[in-house]
Design a protein around this motif. Structure first.
Motif, short mmCIF file in Angstrom:
data_model
loop_
_atom_site.label_atom_id
_atom_site.label_comp_id
_atom_site.label_asym_id
_atom_site.label_seq_id
_atom_site.Cartn_x
_atom_site.Cartn_y
_atom_site.Cartn_z
N GLY A 96 9.43 -1.00 6.30
CA GLY A 96 9.20 -2.17 5.45
C GLY A 96 9.75 -1.97 4.06
N PRO A 97 9.67 -3.01 3.24
CA PRO A 97 10.19 -2.93 1.88
C PRO A 97 9.26 -2.15 0.98
CG PRO A 97 9.11 -5.04 2.23
CD PRO A 97 9.09 -4.32 3.55
N ASP A 98 9.78 -1.80 -0.21
CA ASP A 98 8.94 -1.14 -1.19
C ASP A 98 7.79 -2.05 -1.58
OD1 ASP A 98 11.63 0.52 -2.99
OD2 ASP A 98 10.57 1.05 -1.16
N ALA A 99 6.63 -1.43 -1.84
CA ALA A 99 5.47 -2.22 -2.22
C ALA A 99 5.67 -2.78 -3.63
CB ALA A 99 4.22 -1.36 -2.16
N ASN A 100 5.35 -4.04 -3.83
CA ASN A 100 5.46 -4.68 -5.13
C ASN A 100 4.10 -5.20 -5.53
OD1 ASN A 100 8.36 -4.44 -5.48
ND2 ASN A 100 8.51 -5.88 -3.77
N ALA A 101 3.52 -4.63 -6.58
CA ALA A 101 2.20 -5.04 -7.03
C ALA A 101 2.33 -6.17 -8.04
CB ALA A 101 1.49 -3.85 -7.66
N PRO A 102 1.42 -7.16 -8.00
CA PRO A 102 1.44 -8.22 -9.02
C PRO A 102 1.31 -7.63 -10.42
CG PRO A 102 -0.04 -8.78 -7.21
CD PRO A 102 0.35 -7.35 -7.02
N SER A 103 2.02 -8.22 -11.37
CA SER A 103 2.05 -7.69 -12.74
C SER A 103 0.71 -7.87 -13.46
CB SER A 103 3.15 -8.38 -13.54
OG SER A 103 2.95 -9.80 -13.55
N ASP A 104 -0.14 -8.79 -12.96
CA ASP A 104 -1.41 -9.03 -13.64
C ASP A 104 -2.54 -8.12 -13.15
OD1 ASP A 104 -1.88 -10.04 -11.14
OD2 ASP A 104 -2.39 -12.08 -11.79
N GLY A 105 -2.24 -7.18 -12.25
CA GLY A 105 -3.24 -6.24 -11.77
C GLY A 105 -4.12 -6.76 -10.66
N SER A 106 -3.82 -7.96 -10.15
CA SER A 106 -4.59 -8.50 -9.04
C SER A 106 -4.14 -7.88 -7.73
CB SER A 106 -4.44 -10.02 -8.98
OG SER A 106 -3.08 -10.37 -8.75
N VAL A 107 -4.92 -8.11 -6.67
CA VAL A 107 -4.57 -7.58 -5.35
C VAL A 107 -3.55 -8.50 -4.71
CG1 VAL A 107 -5.43 -6.96 -3.07
CG2 VAL A 107 -6.84 -6.52 -5.10
N GLY A 108 -2.41 -7.96 -4.38
CA GLY A 108 -1.35 -8.74 -3.76
C GLY A 108 -0.16 -7.86 -3.45
N GLY A 122 -13.79 13.26 10.52
CA GLY A 122 -12.46 13.20 11.08
C GLY A 122 -11.45 13.01 9.97
N TYR A 123 -10.47 12.16 10.21
CA TYR A 123 -9.52 11.84 9.16
C TYR A 123 -10.24 11.25 7.95
CZ TYR A 123 -5.30 12.11 12.13
OH TYR A 123 -4.26 12.51 12.92
N THR A 124 -9.80 11.63 6.77
CA THR A 124 -10.19 10.93 5.56
C THR A 124 -8.99 10.12 5.08
OG1 THR A 124 -9.66 12.96 4.33
CG2 THR A 124 -11.96 12.57 4.87
N LEU A 125 -9.23 9.16 4.18
CA LEU A 125 -8.16 8.31 3.67
C LEU A 125 -8.06 8.46 2.15
CD1 LEU A 125 -8.75 5.15 5.84
CD2 LEU A 125 -6.58 6.35 5.65
N SER A 126 -6.85 8.68 1.67
CA SER A 126 -6.61 8.88 0.25
C SER A 126 -5.52 7.94 -0.24
CB SER A 126 -6.21 10.34 -0.03
OG SER A 126 -7.25 11.23 0.31
N VAL A 127 -5.43 7.83 -1.58
CA VAL A 127 -4.42 6.99 -2.21
C VAL A 127 -3.41 7.90 -2.92
CG1 VAL A 127 -3.97 5.21 -3.95
CG2 VAL A 127 -6.01 5.07 -2.49
N ASN A 128 -2.15 7.62 -2.73
CA ASN A 128 -1.06 8.35 -3.36
C ASN A 128 -1.18 8.24 -4.89
OD1 ASN A 128 1.40 9.40 -4.17
ND2 ASN A 128 2.61 8.19 -2.73
N ALA A 129 -1.13 9.37 -5.57
CA ALA A 129 -1.18 9.34 -7.04
C ALA A 129 -0.01 8.56 -7.63
CB ALA A 129 -1.19 10.77 -7.59
N GLU A 130 1.08 8.47 -6.87
CA GLU A 130 2.27 7.72 -7.32
C GLU A 130 2.40 6.41 -6.54
OE1 GLU A 130 4.03 8.66 -9.89
OE2 GLU A 130 2.81 10.49 -10.12
N ALA A 131 1.28 5.87 -6.10
CA ALA A 131 1.32 4.63 -5.31
C ALA A 131 2.01 3.51 -6.07
CB ALA A 131 -0.11 4.21 -4.96
N LYS A 132 2.83 2.73 -5.35
CA LYS A 132 3.50 1.59 -5.96
C LYS A 132 2.56 0.40 -6.08
CE LYS A 132 8.02 3.09 -4.29
NZ LYS A 132 9.18 2.79 -3.41
N ASN A 133 1.50 0.41 -5.28
CA ASN A 133 0.53 -0.68 -5.34
C ASN A 133 -0.89 -0.11 -5.33
OD1 ASN A 133 -0.73 -3.16 -5.26
ND2 ASN A 133 0.49 -3.96 -3.57
N PRO A 134 -1.28 0.62 -6.39
CA PRO A 134 -2.58 1.30 -6.40
C PRO A 134 -3.76 0.34 -6.36
CG PRO A 134 -1.56 1.40 -8.56
CD PRO A 134 -0.51 0.86 -7.61
N THR A 135 -3.61 -0.84 -6.97
CA THR A 135 -4.72 -1.80 -6.96
C THR A 135 -5.06 -2.24 -5.54
OG1 THR A 135 -4.09 -2.60 -9.16
CG2 THR A 135 -5.53 -4.01 -7.85
#
Length: 423
Positions: A28-40, A317-330
């Motif tokens: 898929g394409p690179d993740a693009n986060a909304p500039s206003d910090g909302s979830v999208g 079992g598996y745990t889930l984490s967020v990439n410190a360099e996530a493109k869409n952390p919100t």
């Protein structure tokens, strides 16, 4: 002083199965986060294809809650640990990815967080609800870096249909265990189909026994061991290996146990040639698939003659984490928050034949997990052994085989474990 943390052996047990199938979506394409910090935008995730059905409902619910948001999941098979590590080191890891609880291996929470690869999730709403027994496994230097997901039990996976045919019951005391072995032999079967020719097979029984003998009543054993207050030979590990040998001498494992593979053990229990298998709950799935008309359940393995002493060994079992360099952390944090909601974590747990690591009142376990869920709710669970390096468990597994072959003694195995601990 740093307390030795659990190694990734916990996850390897949780998986329970060899991961071979590979079913991967397009990146898929690179993740693009909304500039206003909302979830999208687009949220990228890497997940194990073996448990795809557990995650898919969560993905669907997230996209419904946040219209216009796309969750692009790359389902991978094969060696999940090394595939993920390659992506992380190459800087191509997604926003959300699988991690392993504790420390000691490359993809564990402590290892990744210490290198700055994980986003600090300490302010997430579910963190305060993580059971105390699991908190250390989700943390590095007192900060939380993963959502715990689910817990599964390590105990006896019993063929209830076959037990009922023979007029036998699930054992609730150690004497009951030995009597079940004798009754099974009298009926032309055997009790426990341990797979001692499988790489993870020998450890299953001693992890179940030490839950009751050691880690349940004394969760501080790892600290005591490190501080020199005790040694492995002077601990209840001795009783666990003595009971292992006692079960073998009583014929509990049937013929050919040292050459038995995991697949063979599943088939033996499914066919009723064996009455049970001491293993992780995830192994219930292939057994049930092979015998869809039979009823199975998972129960704690007793190690004393007092049922009140029994602890159910539990492991994340598996745990889930967020990439410190996530493109869409919100979106990534919102995804874990949604997964943590009872409606979604309960459905997710079903996909793992497990129970939510963070208990909630709305979870209704299937009949196969009722005893384990009750043990979790009552705090009658124990965690796995905590070693500073994986070689201690390797020595223990090799020691089981040597002990049953008569090539080593309980004293010898325990001394070798202590030497591996100190190396």
């Amino acid at each position: 002083m740093k307390i030795p943390a659990r190694t990734a052996v916990g996850f390897l047990l949780a998986a329970g199965l060899t991961l071979t199938a590979c079913s991967t979506s397009s990146s898929g394409p690179d993740a693009n986060a909304p500039s206003d910090g909302s979830v999208g935008g687009t949220l990228t995730v890497v997940y194990d294809s073996t448990f795809k059905t557990a995650l898919e409902p969560v993905v669907e619910a997230f996209e419904q809650k946040y219209p216009g948001t796309t969750v692009d999941v790359n389902y991978i098979g094969g060696d999940v640990e090394n595939l993920m590590l390659t992506q992380i080191q190459a800087g191509t890891a997604p926003d959300v990815f699988l991690t392993f609880p504790g420390s000691g291996e490359t993809m564990t929470i402590e290892s990744l967080a210490s290198q700055g690869y994980l986003l600090d999730l300490s302010d997430s709403p579910w963190v305060a609800d993580i059971p105390q027994a699991l908190q250390e496994d989700m943390e590095y230097q007192g900060r939380t870096y993963a959502y715990p997901g689910t817990l599964q039990g390590l105990g006896g996976v019993y063929n209830k249909t076959r037990l009922q045919e023979l007029g036998l019951e699930i054992p609730r005391t150690w004497t009951d265990v030995l009597e079940l072995c004798e009754s099974a032999k009298d009926a032309g079967a055997y009790a426990y189909a341990q797979a001692l020719n499988d790489p993870s097979g020998p450890q299953m029984l001693y992890f179940a026994l030490t839950g009751t003998l050691l880690y349940g009543p004394n969760p501080d054993f790892a600290t005591q061991l490190q501080e020199g207050q005790t040694t492995i030979p002077d601990s209840p590990w001795r009783v666990a290996f003595e009971k292992y040998a006692e079960m073998n001498d009583a014929g509990c494992f049937g013929e050919g146990v040292l050459g038995r593979s995991a697949a063979q053990s599943y088939n033996e229990v499914a066919a009723g040639a064996a009455l049970a298998l001491v293993s992780v709950g995830a192994n219930l799935a292939p057994i049930q698939e092979a015998a869809p008309d039979s009823e199975f359940t998972v129960a704690a393995l007793p190690a004393t003659d007092n049922p009140d002493d029994t602890y159910f060994t539990a492991l994340p079992g598996y745990t889930l984490s967020v990439n410190a360099e996530a493109k869409n952390p919100t979106a990534a944090e919102a995804f874990l928050d949604l997964l943590a909601e009872p409606e979604h974590i309960n459905q997710y747990a079903e996909g793992f034949a497990s129970v939510p690591a963070i208990p909630n009142d709305s979870f209704t376990p299937p009949a196969t997990l009722e005893e384990f869920n009750e043990a979790v709710a009552e705090g009658r669970t124990a965690q796995l052994a905590s070693w500073p390096n994986p070689s201690v468990n390797d020595v223990a597994q090799q020691g089981v085989q040597a002990l049953l072959l008569g090539d080593d003694t309980v004293d010898g195995v325990l001394e070798e474990m202590q030497e591996a601990y100190e190396s």
